[in-house]
Design a protein around this motif. Structure first.
Motif: not given
Length: 192
Positions: A117-118, A121-122, A124-125
């Motif tokens: 999940s990290l 998230e990274r 997508m950022d």
């Protein structure tokens, strides 16, 4: 039945230490691979997975001998659990036939899920940041707008009987691309 599995990454490494540990652990059958852990095809591990039956125990010396990655290790562990096969890891003292051993694998699974999940998230950022700077990701189009116009012209060109003058293959050959590229360019809503 206790079945042992061992692996070394290169042919010049020795399997004797793993073999001795597996024999000392009471393994009735032992399978050994001399192959990189990153490769998906590990013949002896494939044999082990075929051989294991409900109630058996797979014994390994270290976790990294079994899985190519944490994700792969957890997949193998889940498969073993679904097949009612226990896993014993000698060096780490894990044994999934015990509540503590099952708990440790659940913790590993939770850590792997958190890590995934990290990473999402990274990613997508990073994509959002690139878009904010005006950068568009993805592959460049195989055809320029002029080439697409030329492909449309060739597709629409008819002979005196009203039949298409060019096949999709002829258009693709002239533009130096595959037929699928022509189909996508001429009919972007087409599926497949």
């Amino acid at each position: 039945m206790r079945i042992g599995y061992g692996r070394v990454s290169t042919t010049d490494q020795n399997l004797d230490v793993q073999r001795a540990a597996l024999e000392a652990a009471g393994c009735e059958e032992i399978y050994l691979d001399k192959i990189s852990g990153k490769l998906t095809n590990r013949p002896e591990l494939d044999k082990v997975m075929t051989r294991l039956r409900a109630g058996d125990t797979l014994v390994i010396t270290k976790l990294d001998r079994l899985g190519r990655s944490l994700k792969h290790l957890l997949e193998v562990s889940a498969e073993l659990e679904a097949r009612a096969v226990d896993l014993v890891v000698l060096d780490q003292g894990l044994d999934t036939s015990t509540p503590v051993g099952r708990f440790m694998f659940q913790i590993l699974g939770a850590v792997a899920e958190f890590e995934r999940s990290l990473n999402v998230e990274r990613t997508m950022d990073g994509l959002a940041s690139a878009r904010a700077k005006g950068k568009v990701g993805g592959r460049k189009n195989a055809l320029t707008p002029a080439q697409v116009r030329h492909a449309r012209f060739m597709r629409d060109e008819r002979d005196e009987d009203g039949r298409p003058r060019h096949t999709v293959q002829e258009i693709a050959d002239e533009l130096g691309v595959g037929r699928a590229t022509i189909y996508r360019a001429l009919d972007p809503d087409r599926v497949g």
